[in-house]
Design a protein around this motif. Structure first.
Motif, PDB file in Angstrom:
ATOM      1  N   ASN B  29       0.818  -1.210   0.000  1.00 47.77           N
ATOM      2  CA  ASN B  29       0.000   0.000   0.000  1.00 47.77           C
ATOM      3  C   ASN B  29       0.854   1.264   0.000  1.00 47.77           C
ATOM      4  O   ASN B  29       0.554   2.219  -0.705  1.00 47.77           O
ATOM      5  CB  ASN B  29      -0.924   0.007   1.222  1.00 47.77           C
ATOM      6  N   TYR B  83     -12.236   7.642 -10.766  1.00 50.25           N
ATOM      7  CA  TYR B  83     -11.408   7.953  -9.597  1.00 50.25           C
ATOM      8  C   TYR B  83     -11.499   6.882  -8.509  1.00 50.25           C
ATOM      9  O   TYR B  83     -10.511   6.560  -7.862  1.00 50.25           O
ATOM     10  CB  TYR B  83     -11.781   9.316  -9.016  1.00 50.25           C
ATOM     11  N   ASP B  84     -12.696   6.301  -8.327  1.00 49.05           N
ATOM     12  CA  ASP B  84     -12.817   5.272  -7.281  1.00 49.05           C
ATOM     13  C   ASP B  84     -12.034   4.019  -7.660  1.00 49.05           C
ATOM     14  O   ASP B  84     -11.537   3.304  -6.795  1.00 49.05           O
ATOM     15  CB  ASP B  84     -14.280   4.940  -6.991  1.00 49.05           C
ATOM     16  N   ARG B  85     -11.925   3.787  -8.970  1.00 46.35           N
ATOM     17  CA  ARG B  85     -11.128   2.628  -9.405  1.00 46.35           C
ATOM     18  C   ARG B  85      -9.653   2.850  -9.153  1.00 46.35           C
ATOM     19  O   ARG B  85      -8.924   1.931  -8.757  1.00 46.35           O
ATOM     20  CB  ARG B  85     -11.369   2.345 -10.881  1.00 46.35           C
ATOM     21  N   GLY B  87      -8.558   4.842  -6.805  1.00 39.91           N
ATOM     22  CA  GLY B  87      -8.435   4.880  -5.352  1.00 39.91           C
ATOM     23  C   GLY B  87      -8.395   3.502  -4.713  1.00 39.91           C
ATOM     24  O   GLY B  87      -7.728   3.292  -3.710  1.00 39.91           O
ATOM     25  N   ARG B  88      -9.112   2.557  -5.319  1.00 40.59           N
ATOM     26  CA  ARG B  88      -9.187   1.212  -4.756  1.00 40.59           C
ATOM     27  C   ARG B  88      -7.818   0.549  -4.670  1.00 40.59           C
ATOM     28  O   ARG B  88      -7.543  -0.242  -3.799  1.00 40.59           O
ATOM     29  CB  ARG B  88     -10.106   0.370  -5.638  1.00 40.59           C
ATOM     30  N   GLY B  91      -3.712   2.668  -2.379  1.00 51.46           N
ATOM     31  CA  GLY B  91      -3.372   2.923  -0.979  1.00 51.46           C
ATOM     32  C   GLY B  91      -4.033   4.228  -0.598  1.00 51.46           C
ATOM     33  O   GLY B  91      -5.222   4.397  -0.803  1.00 51.46           O
ATOM     34  N   SER B  94      -4.235   8.396  -3.697  1.00 53.48           N
ATOM     35  CA  SER B  94      -5.167   9.251  -4.417  1.00 53.48           C
ATOM     36  C   SER B  94      -6.009  10.082  -3.457  1.00 53.48           C
ATOM     37  O   SER B  94      -6.820  10.884  -3.868  1.00 53.48           O
ATOM     38  CB  SER B  94      -6.075   8.387  -5.289  1.00 53.48           C
ATOM     39  N   ILE B  95      -5.858   9.840  -2.142  1.00 59.93           N
ATOM     40  CA  ILE B  95      -6.676  10.564  -1.168  1.00 59.93           C
ATOM     41  C   ILE B  95      -5.966  11.837  -0.715  1.00 59.93           C
ATOM     42  O   ILE B  95      -6.577  12.886  -0.569  1.00 59.93           O
ATOM     43  CB  ILE B  95      -6.978   9.667   0.067  1.00 59.93           C
ATOM     44  N   ASN B 103     -12.537  14.653  -4.941  1.00 59.34           N
ATOM     45  CA  ASN B 103     -13.289  13.392  -5.013  1.00 59.34           C
ATOM     46  C   ASN B 103     -14.228  13.240  -3.823  1.00 59.34           C
ATOM     47  O   ASN B 103     -15.377  12.822  -3.962  1.00 59.34           O
ATOM     48  CB  ASN B 103     -12.293  12.232  -5.084  1.00 59.34           C
ATOM     49  N   SER B 104     -13.741  13.613  -2.632  1.00 59.27           N
ATOM     50  CA  SER B 104     -14.553  13.407  -1.432  1.00 59.27           C
ATOM     51  C   SER B 104     -15.732  14.387  -1.375  1.00 59.27           C
ATOM     52  O   SER B 104     -16.687  14.163  -0.655  1.00 59.27           O
ATOM     53  CB  SER B 104     -13.699  13.508  -0.168  1.00 59.27           C
TER      54      SER B 104
END
Lengths: 347, 156
Positions: B29, B83-85, B87-88, B91, B94-95, B103-104
């Motif tokens: 991660n 983006y969620d892909r 992010g998955r 680690g 991307s946050i 994104n959030s």
């Protein structure tokens, strides 16, 4: 200790089933057995909640249609789901012109609905009841976890809520697949607080119900062709085998878990499927088909549910869990007479 | 079972469960977070150079424009469901950058649009970003106070 297992003398039977599942489930191991494989997880609706409701409604209609009884001859619908105030089930009930009994047992709803329906039929109060439940990944995720499009990494203990619904018509006669007994679950809490580790939270509940069922019916685990737990996932399955083994009962030979077999774990399902739809889809499609085909004769369906809410987990509470069991067996004769059926009680 | 007994029993059970929990892959991660986060920062740096050379921006103007471009990209990729892909598998890579913040905000806005534009979209927009803003501002204020006090003693 009181008796928690109800044995049905009049053998209420499962006449027909209806199932529907989303695109990811359909690609899975048992997904190909559903009546309606969906390519689009919104089912043509504009919100996921409406899609869940429509899926549930479809499963109920399909089960009734296959039973051949006609909608006018159904006495009751027993249903529930995961959303707040069980909206999918109640809203689906708008489509049908018979009474509705809403039940909530989280992911154990399928077994709870079967047990209640069987009780009502066995007692002779009603003749034909439809029991159904379903869940949707996106609506559950929205309610319990993060927004769908948010880029978060899922922990390896997590499970994937099944998008799908399943229903069955239970009647006093008309099939040789009978519900022979039901064990109602106790709420069990071993102090697990991690909402991403449902398998570990629910396994003790499953263990408690399985042990009580076998003890009260005086059976060996080998009596059943399969002991099917609802949605413990790979991790929870391992724990439940350990826990029962610790109590001197070995179920490792014939135990399977719906969550474990529903997906080909290729993306982020990790421990497998979960949700009310998990046991509903697997039992009503694959397992019922195998029962019908005579490949399975006796199974024990133990659906497990985690009775938490976002509020309780936000306040740091541990997760109370429950498991209801129903035994589903093939009767010797097609239309069993009550007097004869009584003799066969203890296998 | 008494309370004390119950507690012990639960503790043993949790220990047993944790003993074979699949371990979170920290090294993997971290590595991914480094690569993805670094890549996003590289894009930001690329924008910076480009704006500097092509438009001749500098200072606050330059920094602001780069942020706006990254926020736009983060939101766009969220809207496209990409983006969620990322992010998955990233680690936390991307946050942490500003794209993660975008994104959030965008993801709950999309999600709760179905409950209406005011009580759905607008009200739920900051469910994830709200805490970040609150504690970000709080941490900023605390740092400011420390900085001020150190300044009184001539330390900085």
């Amino acid at each position: 200790m009181g008796l928690h297992t109800v044995t049905f003398k009049n053998k209420p039977c499962i006449v027909s089933t209806g199932t529907i599942a989303g695109p990811k489930e359909v690609q899975g191991i048992v997904g190909k057995y559903v009546d309606c494989p969906l390519q689009d997880d919104t089912f043509g609706e504009d919100t996921y909640e409406k899609a869940e409701c429509k899926m549930l409604s479809y499963a109920i209609s399909k089960a009734i249609e296959k039973s051949g009884f006609g909608r006018d001859n159904i006495d009751l619908m027993v249903s529930g789901d995961l959303l707040n105030q069980i909206i999918s089930a109640s809203f689906a009930a708008r489509d049908f012109d018979f009474p509705f009994l809403g039940v909530y047992g989280a992911c154990s709803t399928m077994a709870e609905a079967f047990a209640l329906a069987a009780c009502l039929i066995d007692a002779g109060y009603m003749k034909r009841i439809v029991a159904a439940t379903g869940s949707h990944f996106s609506s559950a995720e929205r309610q319990y976890r993060f927004p769908l499009e948010q880029g978060t990494t899922r922990p390896p203990q997590s499970q994937w809520t099944v998008t799908g619904a399943g229903g069955a018509v239970i009647a006093d006669s008309g099939s040789d697949i009978c519900i022979t007994s039901a064990t109602f679950g106790k709420v069990v809490d071993y102090g697990v607080t991690d909402v991403n580790n449902m398998g570990a939270a629910m396994a003790p509940a499953a263990c408690s119900t399985i042990l009580r069922h076998l003890q009260e019916r005086k059976l060996d685990p080998g009596y059943y062709d399969l002991i099917v737990t609802g949605d413990l996932g790979a991790l929870g399955s391992r724990i439940v085998k350990d826990l029962t083994w610790e109590k001197g009962v070995d179920i490792s030979e014939n135990h399977i878990d719906c969550g474990e077999i529903i997906y080909k774990v290729i993306e982020d399902e990790f421990q497998g499927g979960s949700g009310a739809g998990c046991s509903a889809v697997v039992f009503n499609s694959y397992l019922y088909r195998e029962l019908k085909a005579g490949k399975l004769n006796k199974i024990l369906l133990v659906a497990t549910g985690a009775l938490l809410s976002t509020v309780s987990s936000g306040q740091g509470e541990s997760i109370p869990c429950i498991a209801h069991a129903v035994s589903i067996e093939r009767a010797k004769e097609k239309a069993p007479m009550p007097a004869k059926a009584g003799k066969k009680k203890e296998g | 079972m008494t309370g004390k007994h119950r507690e012990n029993y639960n503790r043993n059970y949790l220990q047993y469960v944790n003993s074979f929990d699949p371990p979170t892959k920290h090294f993997k991660n971290c590595y991914r977070a480094f690569m993805v986060g670094g890549f996003i920062c590289c894009i930001g740096q690329f924008f910076r150079y480009m704006l500097e050379y092509l438009l001749g921006l500098s200072g606050d103007e330059l920094a602001g424009t780069v942020s706006i471009l990254l926020i736009f990209l983060g939101t766009l990729l969220t809207g496209l469901g990409v983006y969620d892909r990322i992010g998955r598998n990233a680690g936390a890579g991307s946050i942490v950058p500003i794209t993660g913040f975008a994104n959030s905000v965008a993801s709950p806005a999309m999600e709760f649009k179905t409950e209406g534009l005011v009580y759905g979209l607008a009200a739920k927009m900051f469910t994830v970003a709200g805490p970040i803003i609150v504690y970000g501002v709080l941490a900023g204020a605390a740092t400011g106070i420390v900085y001020y006090i150190l300044g009184l003693f001539g330390a900085v």
